[in-house]
Design a protein around this motif. Sequence first.
Motif: not given
Lengths: 181, 181
Positions: A135-138, A151-162
């Motif tokens: 799954m490719v998702d933000d 796969i976490m697609f970069h978005a402003f709301h997910n930058v703090s999650y790893h």
Amino acid sequence: MNISSKKKTIAVDMDGVLADVEAQFLSWYERDYGVKMTKDQLSGLTEDTAFPEKGAIHRFARTAGFFSTLPVMEGAVEAIKSLSEKFEVYIVSAAMEFPLSLSEKLKWLNTNFPFISWKNIIFCGDKSIINTDYMVDDHLKNLDNFKGKTIMFHAFHNVSYHHHTRANNWKEVVALLEKEA
Amino acid sequence: MNISSKKKTIAVDMDGVLADVEAQFLSWYERDYGVKMTKDQLSGLTEDTAFPEKGAIHRFARTAGFFSTLPVMEGAVEAIKSLSEKFEVYIVSAAMEFPLSLSEKLKWLNTNFPFISWKNIIFCGDKSIINTDYMVDDHLKNLDNFKGKTIMFHAFHNVSYHHHTRANNWKEVVALLEKEA
């Protein structure tokens, strides 16, 4: 090398992944509220807190023409074409919350990704019953409940999650997935 | 007795299961071609061979108003209400082949099944990536590829097939599933 004749499957999100909703939010916000903001200013905020005017994002998403005019994310068309050679690519969009978006999203896909078959398009409410290999998702709400590889697609709301493998752009998505084909 | 707090999931088809497409085919056929046929006459035929005028069914499905005016299958509303108490019920419709049908189907569900959340609605092309515990469907192409337990809802085009558990109506579906909750 994959010796199976059956291709592995990928669920690819639309908003924030194939379509650059962030760019559209910024441009509509400036148009409607006269405030020019940048992608950097949104970084680390949530969709609810990103803009000073509360509810703006939700209002945009409910406005006719929002989804049909979204810019295509940089590199998305080439990436999906390339991935489709080795994978069965499904476009999976949580579209049901915004009923207007259904026909707009389908039209947008037919216009910008005409090579994607209607057989490979899914519009749903939540994505918990979607069963693909990747799954490719933000959005964390989609990635966290997914049983396959994420796969976490970069978005402003997910930058703090790893806790998901991050891709900053479509080149990185293709690089990650080509190793898996 | 199910002691898990998480409900089992069911994927329920629309056309031929929640909606009586067969009745609509017969009534539109009489209206447009002046030939009155009965459900018994269709029994055992395929969707392609059921009516003398070839292509009629496909033309109906592409006509505005076809999906929004479908009659509700007898007993479907009560059955879905009852099943929703014990299961997580998802409505899964292969709607992408007929783009007009997207908004009509959503409107139809909101009108006839207003208690179903948008979160539990899925419109797709093929159903191969749908992962629920149960599937209630009339089409072999959907049931044969499904990994969970299947219930084949009676339809004129499936009477000759016996490799899925058959339900002749919604009462039988509920009786079969209540044993599993």
